[in-house]
Enzyme design. Structure first.
Site, PDB file in Angstrom:
ATOM      1  N   GLY A  37       0.673  -1.169   0.005  1.00 46.62           N
ATOM      2  CA  GLY A  37       0.017   0.075  -0.131  1.00 46.62           C
ATOM      3  C   GLY A  37       0.841   1.144   0.145  1.00 46.62           C
ATOM      4  CB  SER A  38       4.123   2.124   0.307  1.00 45.33           C
ATOM      5  OG  SER A  38       4.882   1.021  -0.428  1.00 45.33           O
ATOM      6  N   GLY A  39       2.452   2.342  -2.598  1.00 47.20           N
ATOM      7  CA  GLY A  39       2.404   3.194  -3.700  1.00 47.20           C
ATOM      8  C   GLY A  39       3.459   2.474  -4.910  1.00 47.20           C
ATOM      9  CE  LYS A  40       5.461  -2.833  -2.788  1.00 45.11           C
ATOM     10  NZ  LYS A  40       4.626  -2.591  -1.945  1.00 45.11           N
ATOM     11  CB  SER A  41       1.596  -1.284  -8.190  1.00 46.09           C
ATOM     12  OG  SER A  41       1.965  -2.425  -7.483  1.00 46.09           O
ATOM     13  CB  SER A 125      11.887  -6.782  -1.765  1.00 46.04           C
ATOM     14  OG  SER A 125      11.771  -5.457  -2.105  1.00 46.04           O
TER      15      SER A 125
HETATM   16  N1  LIG Z   1       1.565 -11.963   4.745  1.00 44.74           N
HETATM   17  C1  LIG Z   1       1.778 -11.049   3.470  1.00 44.74           C
HETATM   18  N2  LIG Z   1       2.524 -10.021   3.863  1.00 44.74           N
HETATM   19  C2  LIG Z   1       2.927  -9.230   2.627  1.00 44.74           C
HETATM   20  N3  LIG Z   1       1.925  -9.112   1.708  1.00 44.74           N
HETATM   21  C3  LIG Z   1       1.221 -10.102   1.564  1.00 44.74           C
HETATM   22  C4  LIG Z   1       0.840 -10.984   2.252  1.00 44.74           C
HETATM   23  N4  LIG Z   1      -0.261 -11.856   1.996  1.00 44.74           N
HETATM   24  C5  LIG Z   1      -0.430 -11.549   0.765  1.00 44.74           C
HETATM   25  N5  LIG Z   1       0.216 -10.240   0.336  1.00 44.74           N
HETATM   26  C6  LIG Z   1      -0.154  -9.322  -0.799  1.00 44.74           C
HETATM   27  O1  LIG Z   1       1.120  -9.904  -1.740  1.00 44.74           O
HETATM   28  C7  LIG Z   1       1.657  -8.863  -2.233  1.00 44.74           C
HETATM   29  C8  LIG Z   1       3.378  -8.849  -1.540  1.00 44.74           C
HETATM   30  O2  LIG Z   1       3.919  -9.663  -2.679  1.00 44.74           O
HETATM   31  P1  LIG Z   1       5.354  -9.384  -2.730  1.00 44.74           P
HETATM   32  O3  LIG Z   1       5.791 -10.382  -3.968  1.00 44.74           O
HETATM   33  O4  LIG Z   1       5.644  -7.920  -3.138  1.00 44.74           O
HETATM   34  O5  LIG Z   1       6.165  -9.722  -1.390  1.00 44.74           O
HETATM   35  S1  LIG Z   1       7.699 -10.131  -1.010  1.00 44.74           S
HETATM   36  O6  LIG Z   1       8.496  -9.034  -1.602  1.00 44.74           O
HETATM   37  O7  LIG Z   1       7.906 -11.391  -1.341  1.00 44.74           O
HETATM   38  O8  LIG Z   1       7.529  -9.755   0.397  1.00 44.74           O
HETATM   39  C9  LIG Z   1       1.025  -7.502  -1.483  1.00 44.74           C
HETATM   40  O9  LIG Z   1       0.935  -6.761  -2.395  1.00 44.74           O
HETATM   41  P2  LIG Z   1       1.198  -5.299  -2.330  1.00 44.74           P
HETATM   42  O10 LIG Z   1       0.164  -4.501  -1.437  1.00 44.74           O
HETATM   43  O11 LIG Z   1       1.309  -4.763  -3.938  1.00 44.74           O
HETATM   44  O12 LIG Z   1       2.596  -4.996  -1.826  1.00 44.74           O
HETATM   45  C10 LIG Z   1      -0.312  -8.054  -0.812  1.00 44.74           C
HETATM   46  O13 LIG Z   1      -1.255  -7.848  -1.737  1.00 44.74           O
HETATM   47  N1  LIG Z   2       1.329   9.173  -4.214  1.00 47.24           N
HETATM   48  C1  LIG Z   2       0.217   8.774  -3.775  1.00 47.24           C
HETATM   49  N2  LIG Z   2      -0.720   9.568  -3.307  1.00 47.24           N
HETATM   50  C2  LIG Z   2      -1.979   9.188  -2.965  1.00 47.24           C
HETATM   51  N3  LIG Z   2      -2.253   7.819  -2.973  1.00 47.24           N
HETATM   52  C3  LIG Z   2      -1.419   6.879  -3.660  1.00 47.24           C
HETATM   53  C4  LIG Z   2      -0.360   7.314  -4.163  1.00 47.24           C
HETATM   54  N4  LIG Z   2       0.382   6.310  -4.699  1.00 47.24           N
HETATM   55  C5  LIG Z   2      -0.475   5.221  -4.530  1.00 47.24           C
HETATM   56  N5  LIG Z   2      -1.529   5.873  -4.159  1.00 47.24           N
HETATM   57  C6  LIG Z   2      -2.857   4.688  -3.630  1.00 47.24           C
HETATM   58  O1  LIG Z   2      -2.384   4.014  -2.468  1.00 47.24           O
HETATM   59  C7  LIG Z   2      -3.063   2.563  -2.648  1.00 47.24           C
HETATM   60  C8  LIG Z   2      -1.835   1.763  -2.629  1.00 47.24           C
HETATM   61  O2  LIG Z   2      -0.970   1.704  -3.892  1.00 47.24           O
HETATM   62  P1  LIG Z   2      -0.448   0.689  -4.470  1.00 47.24           P
HETATM   63  O3  LIG Z   2       0.413   1.234  -5.854  1.00 47.24           O
HETATM   64  O4  LIG Z   2      -1.252  -0.418  -5.099  1.00 47.24           O
HETATM   65  O5  LIG Z   2       0.621   0.145  -3.565  1.00 47.24           O
HETATM   66  P2  LIG Z   2       1.917  -1.031  -3.489  1.00 47.24           P
HETATM   67  O6  LIG Z   2       1.989  -1.560  -4.901  1.00 47.24           O
HETATM   68  O7  LIG Z   2       3.004  -0.476  -2.712  1.00 47.24           O
HETATM   69  O8  LIG Z   2       0.935  -1.841  -2.616  1.00 47.24           O
HETATM   70  C9  LIG Z   2      -3.741   2.681  -3.995  1.00 47.24           C
HETATM   71  O9  LIG Z   2      -5.499   2.830  -3.729  1.00 47.24           O
HETATM   72  C10 LIG Z   2      -3.139   4.191  -4.621  1.00 47.24           C
HETATM   73  O10 LIG Z   2      -4.237   4.549  -5.743  1.00 47.24           O
END
Ligand SMILES: Nc1ncnc2c1ncn2[C@@H]1O[C@H](COP(=O)(O)OS(=O)(=O)O)[C@@H](OP(=O)(O)O)[C@H]1O
Ligand SMILES: Nc1ncnc2c1ncn2[C@@H]1O[C@H](COP(=O)(O)OP(=O)(O)O)[C@@H](O)[C@H]1O
Length: 220
Positions: A37-41, A125
């Site tokens: 949820g930090s905004g990586k994607s 990561s």
């Molecule tokens: N236990 C746990 N911890 C963290 N995240 C979880 C977990 N289970 C499922 N998810 C979902 O999987 C996404 C993270 O996958 P990653 O491949 O980026 O994880 S890692 O780098 O191997 O730690 C992560 O997606 P992002 O929100 O896009 O980061 C989650 O949607």
């Molecule tokens: N710079 C930003 N400012 C405000 N909201 C953001 C920003 N970047 C991402 N978001 C919002 O935060 C949420 C998580 O972003 P996402 O890119 O999916 O994060 P991650 O890939 O790290 O899990 C999404 O709802 C997205 O629209």
């Protein structure tokens, strides 16, 4: 079992620099790391779009998507060699599974980079040593680590997939930032204050870095 001593590295006829000169920019790996949820994607995709418009060849490797295919979990895998297959090759979220997830992604991203492409990876990561291990497989300047620095409380408020809520309720175990560690980079190439700026501004900060490093030309 493969006998590793019988596997030989091959040099290819078309070199990396020939591929890069054809494209007019260098290949590299832009490694976004940060909490769920930090905004990586979002930043990776915004950057990908901007680079594409500039005529720069980039590609995104994204956490959730890669975990549907290359690094699918045990529940998604069916092999021809019995039940053992899914357990052996499927990846979950233990420290060891995350290590293997990052190792494989690092290897794939490296192949993209060697082909002259700018690979954008968006994975939590969480372990410093896993990221550093990927860095060591690459040339100097090829691995660009970017910390997407969004505080946990902001990520948790965003919670677009409802995963933090489930983790707080104990329905998901080992969730990064809740009951599993996240180790912030100690010397990243770039830190994005991602809760304070728009994705477009953040992507421009990365483009500025790539330009100053000579990876893309000012007019690429
Ligand atoms: N236990 C746990 N911890 C963290 N995240 C979880 C977990 N289970 C499922 N998810 C979902 O999987 C996404 C993270 O996958 P990653 O491949 O980026 O994880 S890692 O780098 O191997 O730690 C992560 O997606 P992002 O929100 O896009 O980061 C989650 O949607
Ligand atoms: N710079 C930003 N400012 C405000 N909201 C953001 C920003 N970047 C991402 N978001 C919002 O935060 C949420 C998580 O972003 P996402 O890119 O999916 O994060 P991650 O890939 O790290 O899990 C999404 O709802 C997205 O629209």
């Amino acid at each position: 079992m493969t006998n590793d001593t019988n596997v030989t590295w091959h040099e290819h006829q078309v070199s990396r620099s020939l591929r890069e000169s054809m494209k007019g920019h260098k290949g590299c790996v832009i490694w976004f790391t940060g909490l769920s949820g930090s905004g990586k994607s979002t930043v990776a995709n915004t950057l990908d779009h901007k680079l594409h418009q500039m005529g720069v060849h980039s590609a995104v490797l994204d956490g959730d998507n890669v975990r549907h295919a290359l690094n699918a979990g045990p529940g998604m895998l069916r092999g021809a060699h019995g039940d053992d297959f899914a357990e052996r090759f499927g990846l979950g979220f233990t420290a060891m599974d995350r290590e293997e997830n990052i190792r494989r992604i690092g290897a794939v991203a490296h192949l993209f980079s060697q082909a002259g492409i700018i690979a954008l990876t968006a994975f939590i990561s969480p372990y410093r040593q896993d990221r550093d291990r990927v860095r060591r497989t690459m040339d100097a300047g090829e691995f660009i680590e970017i910390f997407v620095d969004t505080p946990l409380d902001v990520c948790e408020t965003r919670d677009p997939k409802g995963l933090y809520k489930k983790a707080r309720a104990g329905e998901i175990k080992n969730f990064t930032g809740i009951d599993d560690p996240y180790e912030a980079p100690s010397a990243p190439e770039l830190v994005l204050q991602a809760s304070e700026k728009t994705p477009g501004v953040l992507a421009d900060e990365v483009i500025h870095y790539l330009t100053t490093q000579g990876i893309i030309g000012a007019t690429a």
